[in-house]
Design a protein around this motif. Structure first.
Motif, mmCIF file in Angstrom:
data_model
loop_
_atom_site.group_PDB
_atom_site.id
_atom_site.type_symbol
_atom_site.label_atom_id
_atom_site.label_comp_id
_atom_site.label_asym_id
_atom_site.label_seq_id
_atom_site.Cartn_x
_atom_site.Cartn_y
_atom_site.Cartn_z
ATOM 1 N N HIS A 120 0.811 -1.218 0.000
ATOM 2 C CA HIS A 120 0.000 0.000 0.000
ATOM 3 C C HIS A 120 0.846 1.271 0.000
ATOM 4 N N LEU A 121 2.144 1.094 0.156
ATOM 5 C CA LEU A 121 3.029 2.266 0.285
ATOM 6 C C LEU A 121 3.897 2.477 -0.950
ATOM 7 N N GLU A 122 3.958 3.756 -1.383
ATOM 8 C CA GLU A 122 4.858 4.165 -2.465
ATOM 9 C C GLU A 122 5.773 5.241 -1.920
ATOM 10 N N ILE B 191 21.462 10.606 -8.144
ATOM 11 C CA ILE B 191 22.778 11.140 -8.470
ATOM 12 C C ILE B 191 23.730 10.959 -7.297
ATOM 13 N N LYS B 192 23.167 11.097 -6.098
ATOM 14 C CA LYS B 192 23.993 10.910 -4.910
ATOM 15 C C LYS B 192 24.012 9.448 -4.476
ATOM 16 N N ALA B 193 23.391 8.582 -5.296
ATOM 17 C CA ALA B 193 23.242 7.187 -4.886
ATOM 18 C C ALA B 193 24.566 6.590 -4.457
ATOM 19 N N MET B 194 24.539 6.033 -3.303
ATOM 20 C CA MET B 194 25.714 5.350 -2.816
ATOM 21 C C MET B 194 25.207 4.023 -2.277
ATOM 22 N N ASP B 195 26.137 3.235 -1.803
ATOM 23 C CA ASP B 195 25.779 1.895 -1.333
ATOM 24 C C ASP B 195 24.595 1.896 -0.389
ATOM 25 N N THR B 196 24.613 2.816 0.575
ATOM 26 C CA THR B 196 23.558 2.836 1.585
ATOM 27 C C THR B 196 22.193 3.073 0.959
ATOM 28 N N VAL B 197 22.121 4.060 0.059
ATOM 29 C CA VAL B 197 20.857 4.383 -0.586
ATOM 30 C C VAL B 197 20.349 3.173 -1.370
ATOM 31 N N VAL B 198 21.229 2.592 -2.151
ATOM 32 C CA VAL B 198 20.853 1.453 -2.986
ATOM 33 C C VAL B 198 20.425 0.266 -2.120
ATOM 34 N N ARG B 199 21.146 0.026 -1.035
ATOM 35 C CA ARG B 199 20.791 -1.073 -0.132
ATOM 36 C C ARG B 199 19.389 -0.854 0.454
ATOM 37 N N ASN B 200 19.128 0.378 0.881
ATOM 38 C CA ASN B 200 17.795 0.696 1.402
ATOM 39 C C ASN B 200 16.713 0.464 0.352
ATOM 40 N N LEU B 201 16.982 0.937 -0.873
ATOM 41 C CA LEU B 201 15.995 0.785 -1.940
ATOM 42 C C LEU B 201 15.715 -0.691 -2.235
ATOM 43 N N TYR B 202 16.776 -1.503 -2.291
ATOM 44 C CA TYR B 202 16.597 -2.936 -2.533
ATOM 45 C C TYR B 202 15.766 -3.600 -1.456
ATOM 46 N N HIS B 203 16.105 -3.263 -0.210
ATOM 47 C CA HIS B 203 15.390 -3.832 0.932
ATOM 48 C C HIS B 203 13.887 -3.493 0.858
ATOM 49 N N LEU B 204 13.596 -2.220 0.568
ATOM 50 C CA LEU B 204 12.205 -1.767 0.508
ATOM 51 C C LEU B 204 11.459 -2.436 -0.639
ATOM 52 N N LYS B 205 12.137 -2.519 -1.766
ATOM 53 C CA LYS B 205 11.571 -3.139 -2.958
ATOM 54 C C LYS B 205 11.245 -4.611 -2.682
ATOM 55 N N GLU B 206 12.160 -5.250 -1.959
ATOM 56 C CA GLU B 206 12.004 -6.662 -1.646
ATOM 57 C C GLU B 206 10.744 -6.934 -0.826
ATOM 58 N N ILE B 207 10.425 -6.033 0.097
ATOM 59 C CA ILE B 207 9.235 -6.273 0.923
ATOM 60 C C ILE B 207 7.952 -5.802 0.224
ATOM 61 N N GLY B 208 8.090 -5.156 -0.933
ATOM 62 C CA GLY B 208 6.899 -4.806 -1.704
ATOM 63 C C GLY B 208 6.539 -3.327 -1.737
ATOM 64 N N VAL B 209 7.394 -2.483 -1.141
ATOM 65 C CA VAL B 209 7.163 -1.034 -1.217
ATOM 66 C C VAL B 209 7.519 -0.583 -2.637
ATOM 67 N N LYS B 210 6.716 0.320 -3.212
ATOM 68 C CA LYS B 210 7.001 0.779 -4.573
ATOM 69 C C LYS B 210 7.863 2.046 -4.544
ATOM 70 N N ILE B 211 8.733 2.157 -5.514
ATOM 71 C CA ILE B 211 9.638 3.313 -5.565
ATOM 72 C C ILE B 211 9.413 4.075 -6.874
ATOM 73 N N ILE B 212 9.087 5.344 -6.721
ATOM 74 C CA ILE B 212 8.759 6.192 -7.874
ATOM 75 C C ILE B 212 9.802 7.311 -7.975
ATOM 76 N N ILE B 213 10.205 7.649 -9.197
ATOM 77 C CA ILE B 213 11.095 8.802 -9.367
ATOM 78 C C ILE B 213 10.250 10.055 -9.592
ATOM 79 N N ASP B 214 10.363 10.993 -8.675
ATOM 80 C CA ASP B 214 9.591 12.237 -8.690
ATOM 81 C C ASP B 214 10.316 13.305 -9.524
ATOM 82 N N ASP B 215 9.566 14.273 -10.010
ATOM 83 C CA ASP B 215 10.138 15.420 -10.731
ATOM 84 C C ASP B 215 11.056 14.976 -11.864
#
Ligand code: C2E
Ligand code: MG
Ligand code: MG
Ligand code: MG
Length: 277
Positions: free
Chosen positions: A146-148, A157-181
């Protein structure tokens, strides 16, 4: 005014500058207490599915009710909150409040739309960000689907390991990730190759000027790109029927903007859902 030069003109600009500095200082001074004084609230703005005409998502947008200055827009205080790192705790409050609201709507019988929350790069740079999101979802007993989360290209642009790791983890549990603007920065293609996003949101600057050929071309290209990558494409800042028609012709999936609704308090925002069933 034409007579704005000379001594009076200078004093005029000087006083504008002084009041701007004064405003910024007030914000800096009072922001620290805003959370505990309960001065934040969320408004919700629907994203409408072009094909069904139904609300596909509700975007939570932060507002600050300042005791003396009235309602302050996030444009004025988010950058300061990022500078002082208060965005971490404010962002957590936003997530929890939006998820609770979504849960309440579900309990009232409104389903079929997700809640979307804007997330700052500073939050995603926290090693435990994904964990915090999980904890909030568990605590509220809300299904992650239910969460995006809306992130800007700056995050990429500032993506670093931590950001990418967080995104993968969130994606894995089913949270959707949208690129804004989308389209306002320019080097996110590299990251689109590396991370499987769920959607793109075309920046309103392209939508408001969509009658200008070059903007129409950009919008067309973004929608094509998005679809080729199997991403849903939303256009933000839709204010007129003309803009809507143009976006529909280009094949845009979802639309959001004053043409449908301004960001509204939850009980007013839900009326859009009631109307569209
Ligand atoms: P955004 O996420 O790109 O949100 C779109 C902004 O455009 C919102 O401004 C919305 O009120 C406004 N808008 C929507 N439809 C229209 C329209 O038809 N015409 C025009 N001219 N404007 C429209 P708002 O609420 O002032 O938020 C500004 C920005 O502040 C957001 O841009 C987002 O980047 C940031 N923001 C808002 N809430 C949060 C939050 O909880 N956390 C973080 N980190 N950032 C937030
Ligand atoms: Mg947004
Ligand atoms: Mg946006
Ligand atoms: Mg925008």
């Amino acid at each position: 005014k034409a007579k704005g030069k000379g001594k009076n003109g200078f004093q005029y600009f000087d006083s504008i500058m002084r009041s701007e500095v004064e405003f910024a200082n007030t914000i800096k001074r009072d922001l620290g207490l805003a959370l505990e004084k309960n001065q934040f609230f969320l408004c919700y703005q629907p994203l409408v599915d072009v094909r069904t005409g139904k609300v596909a998502s509700m975007e939570a947008l932060l507002r600050w009710q300042h005791p003396k200055k009235g309602i302050i827009s996030p444009f004025h205080f988010i950058p300061i909150a990022e500078e002082t790192r208060q965005i971490i705790s404010i962002g957590e409050w936003v997530l929890r409040t939006a998820c609770r609201q979504k849960k309440e709507w579900l309990n009232m019988g409104y389903s079929g739309f997700s809640v979307s929350v804007n997330v700052s790069v500073h939050q995603l740079q926290q090693p435990d960000f994904a964990k915090v999101v999980c904890e909030i979802l568990n605590e509220i007993e809300l299904d992650p689907r239910h969460l995006e989360l809306e992130i800007t290209e700056t995050v990429l642009i500032k993506a670093m390991d931590t950001v990418v790791r967080n995104l993968y983890h969130l994606k894995e549990i089913g949270v959707k990730i949208i690129i804004d603007d989308f389209g306002t920065e320019n080097s996110s293609f590299r990251y689109m190759q590396k991370f499987n996003f769920d959607g793109l949101k075309i920046d309103k600057s392209f939508v408001s000027e969509i009658k200008v050929d070059v903007n129409k071309a950009i919008v067309d290209a973004i929608i094509l790109l998005g679809h080729r990558m199997e991403l849903g494409v939303t256009a933000e800042g839709v204010e007129t029927k003309e803009q809507l028609d143009c976006l529909v012709k280009c094949g845009c999936d979802k639309v959001q903007g004053y043409y449908f609704s301004k960001p509204l308090p939850p009980d007013e925002a839900i009326r859009m859902v009631q109307k569209s069933v």
